[in-house]
Design an enzyme around this catalytic site. Structure first.
Site, PDB file in Angstrom:
ATOM      1  N   GLY A  63     -27.432  -2.364  23.092  1.00  0.00           N
ATOM      2  CA  GLY A  63     -28.480  -1.341  23.085  1.00  0.00           C
ATOM      3  C   GLY A  63     -27.952   0.074  22.961  1.00  0.00           C
TER       4      GLY A  63
ATOM      5  CD  GLU B 162     -30.345  -6.106  28.807  1.00  0.00           C
ATOM      6  OE1 GLU B 162     -31.342  -6.837  28.690  1.00  0.00           O
ATOM      7  OE2 GLU B 162     -29.885  -5.439  27.854  1.00  0.00           O
TER       8      GLU B 162
ATOM      9  CD  GLU C  78     -25.417 -10.416  23.987  1.00  0.00           C
ATOM     10  OE1 GLU C  78     -26.083 -10.279  22.964  1.00  0.00           O
ATOM     11  OE2 GLU C  78     -25.895 -10.298  25.124  1.00  0.00           O
TER      12      GLU C  78
ATOM     13  CG  HIS D 219     -28.612 -10.652  28.442  1.00  0.00           C
ATOM     14  ND1 HIS D 219     -28.588  -9.330  28.839  1.00  0.00           N
ATOM     15  CD2 HIS D 219     -28.595 -10.645  27.090  1.00  0.00           C
ATOM     16  CE1 HIS D 219     -28.565  -8.568  27.756  1.00  0.00           C
ATOM     17  NE2 HIS D 219     -28.568  -9.327  26.691  1.00  0.00           N
TER      18      HIS D 219
ATOM     19  CB  SER E 182     -25.433  -2.186  18.549  1.00  0.00           C
ATOM     20  OG  SER E 182     -25.779  -1.535  19.762  1.00  0.00           O
TER      21      SER E 182
ATOM     22  CG  ASN F  48     -32.525 -11.165  24.501  1.00  0.00           C
ATOM     23  OD1 ASN F  48     -33.605 -11.361  25.054  1.00  0.00           O
ATOM     24  ND2 ASN F  48     -31.475 -10.641  25.121  1.00  0.00           N
TER      25      ASN F  48
ATOM     26  CE  LYS G 214     -31.667  -7.018  25.030  1.00  0.00           C
ATOM     27  NZ  LYS G 214     -30.624  -6.043  25.212  1.00  0.00           N
TER      28      LYS G 214
END
Ligand code: PGA
Length: 250
Positions: A170, A97, A164, A95, A209, A9, A11
């Site tokens: 991240g 985000e 996740e 996701h 991560s 991914n 992003k």
């Protein structure tokens, strides 16, 4: 045995030339033997160009999001019809985000899954709890709600779930393999209750991560079937190492 799936991914990273450079290098590093499903999700603007390089390989192209209508007056949105036209066979939906910055709810996620499946796209559905929810012992409650509402009236075929934990994305803070597997076992149990034997076939990825250094211990867990990789998927060498670890697991 479930075939491992490793997804990149990217992003909001990589313009078209960077995408093509990555794919050229990556193809030289990874033997495309088909024993691991490899998925790459570049930004929308690189999809069609990426597909020109990937179509002769087993590597699948994914988008990072989709809208839930096929066409119409929805300025700025991209439909599932357009994604298949550009060469995508997968799409990442829900996701964290998207949920956090674009206020996507489970109801929207559910509509997006329907639209994607109706158009033949495989879905990587992301779910996971925040740090506060974990500290309040609400992890399973959150996963239960996300699964129930995102998968409402939805068949499970063509859906891969990515667990996740938001606190691991991240941040360099990976869930321990045991923490991740515990969540994966919960998710598989949930899917089993609703969809019965399909649960054994469904792949559950871990994301947050993931690096070439921690992937092996994560994949050693029985319910972790692959990874959704952000930061460590941006360099062909790192992502190739992650793919190779998944191959060794077979
Ligand atoms: P990360 O991102 O690997 O950079 O933590 C994973 C993701 O958000 O899918």
């Amino acid at each position: 045995m479930r075939k491992p799936l490793v997804a990149a991914n990217w992003k909001m990273n990589k313009a078209i030339k960077e995408t093509l450079d990555f794919i050229h290098s990556f193809l030289q590093l990874v033997e495309d033997s088909g024993d691991v499903d490899i998925v790459i999700a570049p930004p929308f603007t690189s999809l069609a160009d990426a597909f020109r390089l990937l179509r002769a390989t087993n590597i699948k192209l994914s988008a990072q999001d989709v809208f839930y209508e096929d066409k119409g007056a929805f300025t700025g949105e991209i439909s599932p019809v357009m994604l298949t036209d550009a060469g995508c066979s997968f799409v990442i939906i829900g996701h964290s985000e998207r949920r956090q910055y674009f206020l996507e709810t489970d109801e929207i996620v559910n509509r997006k899954i329907d639209a994607a499946r109706r158009n033949g796209l495989e879905v990587i559905l992301c779910i996971g709890e925040s740090l506060m929810e974990r500290e309040d012992n609400k992890t399973f409650e959150v996963l239960d709600r996300q699964l129930r509402d995102s998968l409402k009236d939805t068949a499970i075929d063509g859906i891969t779930i990515a667990y996740e934990p938001i606190w691991a994305i991240g941040t360099g803070k990976t869930a321990t393999p045991e923490q991740a597997n515990e969540a994966h076992t919960f998710i598989r149990g949930w899917v089993k209750r609703k969809y019965e034997e399909s649960a054994d076939k469904m792949r559950i990825l871990y994301g947050g991560s993931v690096t070439p250094d921690n992937i092996e211990s994560l994949l050693a867990e029985p319910d972790i079937d692959g990874a959704l990789v952000g930061g460590a998927s941006l360099k062909p060498e790192d992502f190739a190492k992650i793919v190779k670890s998944a191959k060794r697991r077979i």
